[in-house]
Write a protein that holds these residues in place. Structure first.
Motif, PDB file in Angstrom:
ATOM      1  N   GLY A 116     -79.119  73.905  46.775  1.00 34.43           N
ATOM      2  CA  GLY A 116     -79.674  73.559  48.069  1.00 34.43           C
ATOM      3  C   GLY A 116     -79.277  74.484  49.193  1.00 34.43           C
ATOM      4  N   ALA A 117     -78.398  75.468  48.915  1.00 27.48           N
ATOM      5  CA  ALA A 117     -77.995  76.403  49.964  1.00 27.48           C
ATOM      6  C   ALA A 117     -79.136  77.372  50.264  1.00 27.48           C
ATOM      7  CB  ALA A 117     -76.754  77.169  49.539  1.00 27.48           C
ATOM      8  N   SER A 118     -79.308  77.666  51.543  1.00 25.89           N
ATOM      9  CA  SER A 118     -80.353  78.582  51.992  1.00 25.89           C
ATOM     10  C   SER A 118     -79.845  80.007  52.023  1.00 25.89           C
ATOM     11  CB  SER A 118     -80.847  78.185  53.389  1.00 25.89           C
ATOM     12  OG  SER A 118     -81.601  79.241  53.969  1.00 25.89           O
ATOM     13  N   GLY A 119     -80.352  80.849  51.138  1.00 20.73           N
ATOM     14  CA  GLY A 119     -79.971  82.253  51.145  1.00 20.73           C
ATOM     15  C   GLY A 119     -80.482  82.992  52.363  1.00 20.73           C
ATOM     16  N   VAL A 120     -81.606  82.523  52.925  1.00 26.29           N
ATOM     17  CA  VAL A 120     -82.151  83.148  54.128  1.00 26.29           C
ATOM     18  C   VAL A 120     -81.184  82.959  55.297  1.00 26.29           C
ATOM     19  CG1 VAL A 120     -84.049  83.082  55.805  1.00 26.29           C
ATOM     20  CG2 VAL A 120     -84.542  82.936  53.355  1.00 26.29           C
ATOM     21  N   GLY A 141     -81.783  87.732  50.075  1.00 23.34           N
ATOM     22  CA  GLY A 141     -81.522  86.303  49.960  1.00 23.34           C
ATOM     23  C   GLY A 141     -82.833  85.542  49.884  1.00 23.34           C
ATOM     24  N   PHE A 142     -82.787  84.329  49.379  1.00 24.23           N
ATOM     25  CA  PHE A 142     -84.004  83.529  49.274  1.00 24.23           C
ATOM     26  C   PHE A 142     -83.654  82.049  49.367  1.00 24.23           C
ATOM     27  CE2 PHE A 142     -82.264  83.691  45.079  1.00 24.23           C
ATOM     28  CZ  PHE A 142     -82.635  82.522  44.431  1.00 24.23           C
ATOM     29  N   ASP A 143     -84.606  81.264  49.793  1.00 21.27           N
ATOM     30  CA  ASP A 143     -84.502  79.812  49.715  1.00 21.27           C
ATOM     31  C   ASP A 143     -85.158  79.379  48.414  1.00 21.27           C
ATOM     32  OD1 ASP A 143     -83.376  79.894  52.198  1.00 21.27           O
ATOM     33  OD2 ASP A 143     -84.993  78.838  53.230  1.00 21.27           O
ATOM     34  N   PRO A 144     -84.399  78.815  47.476  1.00 21.18           N
ATOM     35  CA  PRO A 144     -85.013  78.365  46.222  1.00 21.18           C
ATOM     36  C   PRO A 144     -86.049  77.266  46.476  1.00 21.18           C
ATOM     37  CG  PRO A 144     -82.622  78.445  46.039  1.00 21.18           C
ATOM     38  CD  PRO A 144     -82.948  78.617  47.491  1.00 21.18           C
ATOM     39  N   ARG A 145     -86.931  77.072  45.522  1.00 25.99           N
ATOM     40  CA  ARG A 145     -87.927  76.003  45.661  1.00 25.99           C
ATOM     41  C   ARG A 145     -87.219  74.673  45.924  1.00 25.99           C
ATOM     42  NH1 ARG A 145     -91.711  74.881  41.124  1.00 25.99           N
ATOM     43  NH2 ARG A 145     -92.135  77.114  41.194  1.00 25.99           N
ATOM     44  N   GLY A 146     -87.791  73.916  46.868  1.00 23.69           N
ATOM     45  CA  GLY A 146     -87.197  72.648  47.259  1.00 23.69           C
ATOM     46  C   GLY A 146     -86.157  72.765  48.359  1.00 23.69           C
ATOM     47  N   VAL A 147     -85.931  73.985  48.869  1.00 21.16           N
ATOM     48  CA  VAL A 147     -84.880  74.229  49.864  1.00 21.16           C
ATOM     49  C   VAL A 147     -85.491  74.813  51.140  1.00 21.16           C
ATOM     50  CG1 VAL A 147     -82.762  75.496  50.386  1.00 21.16           C
ATOM     51  CG2 VAL A 147     -83.159  74.607  48.066  1.00 21.16           C
ATOM     52  N   ARG A 148     -85.204  74.200  52.255  1.00 22.24           N
ATOM     53  CA  ARG A 148     -85.577  74.682  53.581  1.00 22.24           C
ATOM     54  C   ARG A 148     -87.012  75.201  53.649  1.00 22.24           C
ATOM     55  NH1 ARG A 148     -81.747  75.990  57.335  1.00 22.24           N
ATOM     56  NH2 ARG A 148     -83.593  76.080  58.688  1.00 22.24           N
ATOM     57  N   ARG A 149     -87.184  76.526  53.782  1.00 22.47           N
ATOM     58  CA  ARG A 149     -88.504  77.107  54.030  1.00 22.47           C
ATOM     59  C   ARG A 149     -89.358  77.203  52.771  1.00 22.47           C
ATOM     60  NH1 ARG A 149     -84.206  79.298  55.931  1.00 22.47           N
ATOM     61  NH2 ARG A 149     -83.869  79.667  58.163  1.00 22.47           N
ATOM     62  N   SER A 150     -88.779  76.908  51.626  1.00 27.05           N
ATOM     63  CA  SER A 150     -89.503  77.008  50.341  1.00 27.05           C
ATOM     64  C   SER A 150     -89.871  75.612  49.848  1.00 27.05           C
ATOM     65  CB  SER A 150     -88.654  77.753  49.304  1.00 27.05           C
ATOM     66  OG  SER A 150     -88.340  79.058  49.747  1.00 27.05           O
ATOM     67  N   ALA A 151     -90.820  74.988  50.576  1.00 30.76           N
ATOM     68  CA  ALA A 151     -91.236  73.617  50.249  1.00 30.76           C
ATOM     69  C   ALA A 151     -90.028  72.699  50.181  1.00 30.76           C
ATOM     70  CB  ALA A 151     -92.024  73.579  48.941  1.00 30.76           C
ATOM     71  N   GLY A 152     -89.183  72.772  51.206  1.00 26.35           N
ATOM     72  CA  GLY A 152     -87.924  72.039  51.219  1.00 26.35           C
ATOM     73  C   GLY A 152     -88.088  70.535  51.099  1.00 26.35           C
ATOM     74  N   VAL A 153     -87.267  69.924  50.269  1.00 30.43           N
ATOM     75  CA  VAL A 153     -87.289  68.478  50.074  1.00 30.43           C
ATOM     76  C   VAL A 153     -86.626  67.799  51.268  1.00 30.43           C
ATOM     77  CG1 VAL A 153     -86.383  66.580  48.659  1.00 30.43           C
ATOM     78  CG2 VAL A 153     -87.318  68.636  47.563  1.00 30.43           C
ATOM     79  N   HIS A 372     -80.331  66.745  50.460  1.00 27.91           N
ATOM     80  CA  HIS A 372     -81.589  66.259  49.923  1.00 27.91           C
ATOM     81  C   HIS A 372     -82.054  67.181  48.792  1.00 27.91           C
ATOM     82  CE1 HIS A 372     -82.592  64.324  54.123  1.00 27.91           C
ATOM     83  NE2 HIS A 372     -81.291  64.365  53.877  1.00 27.91           N
ATOM     84  N   SER A 373     -82.037  68.485  49.085  1.00 26.58           N
ATOM     85  CA  SER A 373     -82.436  69.466  48.070  1.00 26.58           C
ATOM     86  C   SER A 373     -81.501  69.410  46.872  1.00 26.58           C
ATOM     87  CB  SER A 373     -82.417  70.872  48.673  1.00 26.58           C
ATOM     88  OG  SER A 373     -83.257  70.961  49.798  1.00 26.58           O
ATOM     89  N   GLN A 374     -80.223  69.232  47.156  1.00 21.20           N
ATOM     90  CA  GLN A 374     -79.225  69.210  46.093  1.00 21.20           C
ATOM     91  C   GLN A 374     -79.498  68.094  45.097  1.00 21.20           C
ATOM     92  OE1 GLN A 374     -75.164  68.004  47.154  1.00 21.20           O
ATOM     93  NE2 GLN A 374     -74.475  69.849  46.102  1.00 21.20           N
ATOM     94  N   ARG A 375     -79.774  66.911  45.631  1.00 23.97           N
ATOM     95  CA  ARG A 375     -80.015  65.797  44.720  1.00 23.97           C
ATOM     96  C   ARG A 375     -81.335  65.984  43.974  1.00 23.97           C
ATOM     97  NH1 ARG A 375     -78.945  59.516  46.225  1.00 23.97           N
ATOM     98  NH2 ARG A 375     -77.271  60.553  47.391  1.00 23.97           N
TER      99      ARG A 375
END
Length: 507
Positions: A116-120, A141-153, A372-375
């Motif tokens: 859930g950490a945002s690389g951006v 760096g990148f925001d993985p799917r489900g995180v912040r700017r990448s369709a964040g949960v 949220h993303s983490q879970r």
């Protein structure tokens, strides 16, 4: 407890010609090799042929100002890799180009953990740690799917989160508290489904690994060069398993045990946090047994009568979170000493502040959504759904392992993914990667969140000739940047291709 990398406490372009560098690490070839994952193959040219539109980025608070050096872009990836021509979601990227253009080695992608950490957000803040690598690599760096700017949960608003912290006992002592504990977990999952239901089934680590391979192609790199920390090691191991022929220079630091199931992870962390607490107590001149009992008594008193802190309360659960926070970094141990002393004197403000830092709560009462993303990611990965009865059965063992953290982590097995709205993928992750190039696996002996034994198991799981174990005799979560020896070893591998001997030890 989260498996996280706490940054602050403590990448397009040309490819090289074929050949080898250093001690035999392959240099990138001129064309991307075929993928090794059936779900990741056959992607349409509309995806693989994307060209990122690098634009200026907003400056992250407390970090290196992006200015003209940092650029951001968004690429599209399949929502469901079983239907690569179907719906897509965005993946956000940030990049700082290599300082030495003539000696550029390609892109180096980072994942800082969580999940859930945002690389951006984190990479520009932590960039000075990687300045030596930034001379030869584009840092990405990148925001993985489900995180912040990448369709964040998103699962809850601030009011709902604050109410849960104030009213839910995460070490329930009665049937009524157990019922509220389970209801809270169920409510959290329903909130995720109602707000982020489209992406929720697809937030698996395997899908993020497939995203990484697509990003690799979009950036023009024949192989993926990667630096994963904490959960980022699980992502790196999964990528190596799915795409062994695409593994470039890989570093995994603060390693998640790939052989552990959900209860195994909780058991590992119970051992790891108690070990770190013992080390802290020894370093501050205290007897570990007596010091542990003292903290356990404090937590019990807070369970019976929380401390008022303004309009808020320091509960036993928040106090435990506050104790955990400074154990991630030896430099933060003085904060723990002060907070414990103050709490025993009747002031809970310091422990509550540490808990707020861990929970990403700012002074205005706003919570970030990393939890949220983490879970969402963890529950999409794990097929297990331990019950309250199963968690209760763990209590005697976990209490023996840690009188301070045992109960919390035993109950956490049931609260984390209870009644989760989508199924999980597997019991454990798979990091076997026959045919991959050497992967540096760095474990720290005093790591609280990802105990050293996980690094040993990851190196073994990757396979003979792939996993290269590097041991850091020290404290804290992650070794690069805090151990000069580890930093030198990793830089020599990533920049010069010098693979250290298996079992290399830094102290």
């Amino acid at each position: 407890m989260a498996v996280v990398a706490l940054a602050g406490l403590l990448a397009t372009g040309c490819t090289q010609s074929g050949g080898t560098t250093g001690s035999g690490t392959p240099a990138p070839s001129t064309a991307p090799p075929a993928t090794g994952d059936s779900k990741g193959s056959g992607l349409p040219a509309s995806l693989t042929g994307q060209r990122p539109d690098w634009n200026s980025c907003a400056a992250p608070e407390g970090g290196e100002k992006p200015g003209s050096a940092w650029r951001c872009a968004t690429v599209q990836v399949p929502l469901d890799y079983a239907e690569p021509g179907g719906a897509t979601i965005p993946v956000a990227l940030i990049r700082k180009e290599a300082g030495d253009k003539s000696g550029r080695l390609g892109s180096l992608l980072f994942n800082f953990g969580g999940p859930g950490a945002s690389g951006v957000d984190i990479l520009p803040r932590a960039a000075t740690e990687y300045s030596a690598l930034g001379r030869r690599y584009d840092l990405v760096g990148f925001d993985p799917r489900g995180v912040r700017r990448s369709a964040g949960v998103v699962c809850r608003d601030d009011k709902e989160q604050a109410a849960a912290e104030a009213t839910i006992d995460y070490t329930p002592d009665s049937a009524a508290e157990e019922q509220r504990f389970v209801q809270d977990a169920t409510s959290f999952g329903k909130g995720c489904a109602s707000r982020s239901g489209k992406v929720l089934p697809y937030t698996t680590t395997a899908n993020t690994a497939r995203d990484l391979d697509l990003v690799r192609q979009i950036l023009g790199d024949a192989k993926l060069n990667y630096f994963g920390i904490s959960y980022g090691t699980q992502l790196g191991g999964t990528y190596a398993h799915l795409f062994p022929r695409n593994v470039g220079r890989f570093v995994l630091d603060a390693v998640v045990d790939p052989t552990a199931d959900s209860v195994g992870h909780a058991r590992n962390q119970t051992v790891g946090f108690q070990r770190a607490l013992d080390n802290y107590l020894k370093a501050t001149g205290q007897d570990p047994k007596a010091g542990t009992e003292r903290i356990a008594r404090l937590v019990k008193r807070l369970d019976e009568k929380p401390l008022a802190v303004g309009e808020r309360r320091l509960t036993d659960s928040l106090a435990l979170t506050g104790v955990v926070m400074p154990l991630y970094s030896e430099q933060s141990w003085p904060l723990l000493t002060t907070a414990l002393t103050k709490a025993e004197q009747g002031s809970g403000a310091e422990l509550l502040q540490l808990a707020d830092w861990y929970n990403d709560r700012d002074a205005s009462g706003h919570y970030a959504t990393q939890s949220h993303s983490q879970r969402a990611i963890s529950c999409a990965d794990s097929a297990e759904r331990p019950t309250v009865d199963q968690a209760r059965a763990l209590l005697p063992e976990f209490r023996r392992l840690s009188p301070v953290f045992g109960e919390f982590l035993a109950w956490d097995t049931a609260g984390w993914c209870a009644n989760w709205p989508v199924k999980g993928e597997a019991k454990t992750s798979d990091a076997s990667a026959p045919g991959a190039g050497p992967v540096l696996v760095v474990g720290t002996t005093g790591d609280p969140a990802t105990p050293y034994e996980g690094a040993e198991r990851m190196a073994k799981e990757l396979g003979e000739g792939v996993g290269v174990l590097v041991t850091n005799k020290g404290e804290g979560h992650g070794a690069y940047g805090s151990s000069a020896c580890v930093t030198k070893t990793v830089d020599a591998y990533l920049v010069d291709g010098k693979v250290p001997a298996y079992g290399t030890t830094c102290s």
